[in-house]
Design a protein around this motif. Structure first.
Motif, PDB file in Angstrom:
ATOM      1  N   LEU A 138      32.264  35.446  33.197  1.00 47.65           N
ATOM      2  CA  LEU A 138      31.483  36.315  34.120  1.00 47.65           C
ATOM      3  C   LEU A 138      32.234  36.070  35.479  1.00 47.65           C
ATOM      4  O   LEU A 138      32.117  37.142  36.262  1.00 47.65           O
ATOM      5  CB  LEU A 138      30.141  36.013  33.916  1.00 47.65           C
ATOM      6  N   GLU A 139      32.405  34.907  35.857  1.00 47.66           N
ATOM      7  CA  GLU A 139      32.986  34.674  37.002  1.00 47.66           C
ATOM      8  C   GLU A 139      34.236  35.592  37.391  1.00 47.66           C
ATOM      9  O   GLU A 139      34.375  35.993  38.727  1.00 47.66           O
ATOM     10  CB  GLU A 139      33.497  33.342  37.320  1.00 47.66           C
ATOM     11  N   ARG A 140      34.911  35.705  36.305  1.00 48.02           N
ATOM     12  CA  ARG A 140      36.172  36.777  36.640  1.00 48.02           C
ATOM     13  C   ARG A 140      35.712  38.131  36.898  1.00 48.02           C
ATOM     14  O   ARG A 140      35.978  38.684  37.949  1.00 48.02           O
ATOM     15  CB  ARG A 140      37.006  36.911  35.384  1.00 48.02           C
ATOM     16  N   TRP A 141      34.669  38.618  36.462  1.00 43.45           N
ATOM     17  CA  TRP A 141      34.288  40.126  36.620  1.00 43.45           C
ATOM     18  C   TRP A 141      33.405  40.231  38.042  1.00 43.45           C
ATOM     19  O   TRP A 141      33.561  41.193  38.682  1.00 43.45           O
ATOM     20  CB  TRP A 141      33.273  40.558  35.401  1.00 43.45           C
ATOM     21  N   ARG A 142      32.955  39.018  38.194  1.00 43.05           N
ATOM     22  CA  ARG A 142      32.000  39.259  39.463  1.00 43.05           C
ATOM     23  C   ARG A 142      32.966  38.888  40.496  1.00 43.05           C
ATOM     24  O   ARG A 142      32.714  39.552  41.760  1.00 43.05           O
ATOM     25  CB  ARG A 142      30.973  37.772  39.631  1.00 43.05           C
ATOM     26  N   GLY A 143      34.256  38.463  40.326  1.00 40.79           N
ATOM     27  CA  GLY A 143      35.442  38.495  41.506  1.00 40.79           C
ATOM     28  C   GLY A 143      35.654  39.658  41.785  1.00 40.79           C
ATOM     29  O   GLY A 143      35.748  39.950  42.951  1.00 40.79           O
ATOM     30  N   VAL A 144      36.219  40.488  40.653  1.00 38.60           N
ATOM     31  CA  VAL A 144      36.426  41.752  40.885  1.00 38.60           C
ATOM     32  C   VAL A 144      35.503  42.740  41.596  1.00 38.60           C
ATOM     33  O   VAL A 144      35.808  43.726  42.208  1.00 38.60           O
ATOM     34  CB  VAL A 144      37.327  42.377  39.808  1.00 38.60           C
ATOM     35  N   LEU A 145      34.282  42.385  41.346  1.00 41.84           N
ATOM     36  CA  LEU A 145      33.076  43.319  41.965  1.00 41.84           C
ATOM     37  C   LEU A 145      32.522  42.800  42.902  1.00 41.84           C
ATOM     38  O   LEU A 145      31.499  42.917  43.603  1.00 41.84           O
ATOM     39  CB  LEU A 145      32.209  43.467  40.828  1.00 41.84           C
ATOM     40  N   ALA A 146      33.283  41.689  43.770  1.00 41.16           N
ATOM     41  CA  ALA A 146      32.754  41.177  44.938  1.00 41.16           C
ATOM     42  C   ALA A 146      32.217  41.900  46.116  1.00 41.16           C
ATOM     43  O   ALA A 146      31.453  41.481  46.915  1.00 41.16           O
ATOM     44  CB  ALA A 146      33.556  39.996  45.571  1.00 41.16           C
ATOM     45  N   ASP A 147      32.908  43.076  46.027  1.00 42.29           N
ATOM     46  CA  ASP A 147      32.703  44.100  47.318  1.00 42.29           C
ATOM     47  C   ASP A 147      31.236  44.940  46.905  1.00 42.29           C
ATOM     48  O   ASP A 147      30.760  45.517  47.778  1.00 42.29           O
ATOM     49  CB  ASP A 147      33.594  44.974  47.607  1.00 42.29           C
ATOM     50  N   ALA A 148      30.871  44.816  45.815  1.00 39.91           N
ATOM     51  CA  ALA A 148      29.526  45.590  45.601  1.00 39.91           C
ATOM     52  C   ALA A 148      28.404  44.673  46.167  1.00 39.91           C
ATOM     53  O   ALA A 148      28.311  43.661  46.470  1.00 39.91           O
ATOM     54  CB  ALA A 148      29.217  45.759  43.987  1.00 39.91           C
TER      55      ALA A 148
END
Length: 219
Positions: A45-55
């Motif tokens: 989940l950290e990987r996907w939260r990383g790419v969505l950090a601008d949300a």
């Protein structure tokens, strides 16, 4: 406006974040539902939260065999991001909720990009017993397999194109008449569809395949 951002994969977080910028903007500061499928090996989940950090905010939705996506999972979301993993399982667990996702900004990464199609290429490395791409890219399937997807776009999407050698699979799917049209999308590259208008962004290529009288037209 309807928006779909379909990313061919890639591990460079900053590049993926840039590709997701139109999707994040379309959510208007609302919450993103981040849909991830656990194929039995856990999820990062950290990987996907990383790419969505601008949300503005992210709500994780973790699916697994026997626990498909529901309409309630995305109720109130301003947009939906569908992550990468085993594509046939994503199709099985996510695609039945196409109606719930239809009106929302959508971003798909790898498997999430592939299942966005009306008819989705979900794997396989052979066609009628003949090899058409590397076996390692088969997604645990032997024969080229096309199933119903989310219907976000009218063309099929294959991913990791140059990196995994799946460009040939997209071409063969069109040549065999299994799909009407296909894009083979490289890593760190996105096909962005706004109200039916298609553009390509990112570091690589997204080759388009269409049937022609004497074979397949490449564009």
């Amino acid at each position: 406006m309807t928006l779909s951002v379909l990313i061919g994969g890639g591990r460079e977080e900053e590049q993926v974040r840039r590709l997701l910028a139109p999707f994040v903007e379309a959510t208007g500061g609302g919450e993103v539902a981040c849909v991830v499928v656990d194929d039995g090996e856990g999820v990062d989940l950290e990987r996907w939260r990383g790419v969505l950090a601008d949300a503005a905010s992210v709500h994780d939705v973790v699916l697994k065999e026997g626990r498909p996506l529901t309409a309630e999972d995305v109720a109130g979301a301003a947009g939906v991001f569908v992550a990468g993993g085993l594509t046939p399982l994503y199709a099985e667990l996510v695609a039945p909720q196409r109606a719930a996702l239809a009106g929302l900004p959508y971003a798909g990464f790898s498997a999430g990009a592939a299942i966005a199609a009306e008819r989705a290429v979900v794997g396989g490395w052979q066609l009628d017993g003949t090899a058409i791409c590397p076996e390692d890219a088969g997604e645990d399937l032997d024969e080229l397999t096309v199933v119903d997807g989310l219907g976000r776009v009218g063309f099929a999407v294959d991913v990791h194109a140059s990196q995994w050698g799946t460009t040939s699979r997209a071409l063969q799917a069109v040549r065999a008449g299994l799909v009407a049209e296909a894009y083979a999308v490289d890593e760190h590259t996105a096909v962005v569809v706004r109200d039916g208008a298609v553009e390509v962004a990112g570091a690589g290529a997204a080759l388009r395949f269409r049937p022609a009288a004497d074979g397949v037209l490449v564009g």
